[in-house]
Design a protein around this motif. Structure first.
Motif, PDB file in Angstrom:
ATOM      1  N   GLN A 176       1.524  24.496  10.881  1.00  0.00           N
ATOM      2  CA  GLN A 176       2.625  25.422  10.646  1.00  0.00           C
ATOM      3  C   GLN A 176       3.146  26.019  11.950  1.00  0.00           C
ATOM      4  O   GLN A 176       4.329  26.362  12.049  1.00  0.00           O
ATOM      5  N   ALA A 177       2.270  26.134  12.937  1.00  0.00           N
ATOM      6  CA  ALA A 177       2.639  26.788  14.202  1.00  0.00           C
ATOM      7  C   ALA A 177       3.325  25.850  15.178  1.00  0.00           C
ATOM      8  O   ALA A 177       3.993  26.303  16.107  1.00  0.00           O
ATOM      9  N   ALA A 178       3.155  24.528  15.000  1.00  0.00           N
ATOM     10  CA  ALA A 178       3.710  23.580  15.972  1.00  0.00           C
ATOM     11  C   ALA A 178       4.117  22.289  15.274  1.00  0.00           C
ATOM     12  O   ALA A 178       3.535  21.895  14.269  1.00  0.00           O
ATOM     13  N   LYS A 179       5.114  21.639  15.833  1.00  0.00           N
ATOM     14  CA  LYS A 179       5.527  20.334  15.308  1.00  0.00           C
ATOM     15  C   LYS A 179       4.544  19.240  15.701  1.00  0.00           C
ATOM     16  O   LYS A 179       4.540  18.165  15.105  1.00  0.00           O
ATOM     17  N   ARG A 180       3.724  19.529  16.708  1.00  0.00           N
ATOM     18  CA  ARG A 180       2.778  18.525  17.215  1.00  0.00           C
ATOM     19  C   ARG A 180       1.397  19.165  17.322  1.00  0.00           C
ATOM     20  O   ARG A 180       1.206  20.146  18.040  1.00  0.00           O
ATOM     21  N   VAL A 181       0.425  18.620  16.611  1.00  0.00           N
ATOM     22  CA  VAL A 181      -0.960  19.083  16.670  1.00  0.00           C
ATOM     23  C   VAL A 181      -1.817  17.924  17.162  1.00  0.00           C
ATOM     24  O   VAL A 181      -1.752  16.822  16.614  1.00  0.00           O
ATOM     25  N   ILE A 182      -2.611  18.183  18.196  1.00  0.00           N
ATOM     26  CA  ILE A 182      -3.484  17.163  18.768  1.00  0.00           C
ATOM     27  C   ILE A 182      -4.931  17.620  18.593  1.00  0.00           C
ATOM     28  O   ILE A 182      -5.290  18.735  18.980  1.00  0.00           O
ATOM     29  N   VAL A 183      -5.748  16.747  17.983  1.00  0.00           N
ATOM     30  CA  VAL A 183      -7.147  17.072  17.698  1.00  0.00           C
ATOM     31  C   VAL A 183      -8.053  16.093  18.442  1.00  0.00           C
ATOM     32  O   VAL A 183      -7.945  14.883  18.259  1.00  0.00           O
ATOM     33  N   LYS A 184      -8.931  16.615  19.263  1.00  0.00           N
ATOM     34  CA  LYS A 184      -9.913  15.800  19.978  1.00  0.00           C
ATOM     35  C   LYS A 184     -11.133  15.594  19.085  1.00  0.00           C
ATOM     36  O   LYS A 184     -11.689  16.555  18.557  1.00  0.00           O
ATOM     37  N   ARG A 185     -11.543  14.322  18.924  1.00  0.00           N
ATOM     38  CA  ARG A 185     -12.674  14.003  18.057  1.00  0.00           C
ATOM     39  C   ARG A 185     -13.594  12.991  18.736  1.00  0.00           C
ATOM     40  O   ARG A 185     -13.135  12.149  19.531  1.00  0.00           O
ATOM     41  N   PRO A 186     -14.890  13.017  18.401  1.00  0.00           N
ATOM     42  CA  PRO A 186     -15.738  11.876  18.787  1.00  0.00           C
ATOM     43  C   PRO A 186     -15.140  10.603  18.205  1.00  0.00           C
ATOM     44  O   PRO A 186     -14.535  10.620  17.124  1.00  0.00           O
ATOM     45  N   LYS A 187     -15.288   9.503  18.893  1.00  0.00           N
ATOM     46  CA  LYS A 187     -14.569   8.284  18.541  1.00  0.00           C
ATOM     47  C   LYS A 187     -14.800   7.837  17.103  1.00  0.00           C
ATOM     48  O   LYS A 187     -13.885   7.336  16.444  1.00  0.00           O
TER      49      LYS A 187
END
Length: 259
Positions: free
Chosen positions: A220-231
């Protein structure tokens, strides 16, 4: 939170009293103990439980004979050689557009530091008062290093519950790197834990937060959300990403909002 021992080098007594007052306002009680000389490893081993330290190099969190702090100085070699092409996080966050990024799981601030180095403006959000204090100290220490000082000028630190705080924000990108609880991956796939991270695990021992609750307010806060995850980890909150950037040990999941 129980009262924490707070070992302060005598030359830093005034700063120690200031930290004691600041953290008291945030619900953390510190038992200040002055020491004439810097604490050695054998001194730390006599205090197996969590403690805070303050010396000429800033704040430290200690336990089990070890101590740690955000290692911003140690990040300099990576920062100096980093480019948008070589850093997946930078490409995923489109830092070439100089976005305003909320790093809603600030941790030690290393990812935020990298994104700021490559051109983004970064707001670090940290809820835990001890981790917030460590980050604040790291930002203060950064002012004495020419390279870090320039980068930290593009950074802001906020002490807040990220779920609630995101509800009031509109930015270009929200970046998430939530703690990944042991047990969600088979034992063979568990990453090795550094000694410093063992101390943080002790600090967060009672936490069951997987970060799932952050995804909805982030979107809701951004048009782009990036999530770092273990592979090999499942997607955050079980929501399939719109795009993925794959690295050797981790990946970056992208969620895009189209208005």
């Amino acid at each position: 939170m129980a009262t924490l021992p707070f070992w302060v080098l005598a030359s830093e007594q005034t700063a120690g009293q200031q930290w004691q007052a600041i953290l008291a306002e945030k619900g953390v009680s510190l038992a200040l103990q002055l020491h004439a000389e810097p604490l050695r490893s054998k001194d730390l081993r006599q205090q197996p439980e969590l403690a805070l330290l303050l010396d000429q190099d800033g704040l430290w969190l200690a336990a089990d004979g070890m101590r740690m702090q955000p290692d911003w100085l140690g990040q300099l070699p990576r920062l100096k050689r980093a480019t948008i092409k070589t850093e997946l996080a930078a490409r995923a966050c489109q830092v070439e557009q100089q976005p305003l990024i909320i790093d809603a799981t600030a941790g030690m601030g290393h990812d935020g530091l990298l994104l700021a180095r490559l051109g983004a403006r970064v707001i670090l959000v940290e809820q835990h008062p001890i981790v917030w204090a460590l980050l604040t100290s790291a930002m203060q220490q950064a002012q004495s290093n020419l390279h870090l000082a320039k980068i930290s000028q593009r950074m802001q630190l906020v002490h807040a519950n990220a779920v609630d705080w995101l509800a009031e924000q509109q930015v270009d990108v929200v970046y998430l790197d939530p703690m990944f609880p042991k047990g969600d991956l088979p034992d063979k796939q568990q990453p090795l834990v550094k000694k410093e991270m063992q101390i943080l695990q002790k600090l967060f021992a009672a936490s069951t937060d997987t970060g799932d609750a952050l995804l909805a307010p982030a979107r809701q806060a951004a048009k782009r959300v990036i999530v770092k995850r273990p592979k090999l980890a499942p997607c955050l909150a079980g929501q399939t990403a719109d795009h993925q950037w794959l690295g050797d040990a981790c990946r970056f999941d992208g969620y895009f909002r189209v208005d």
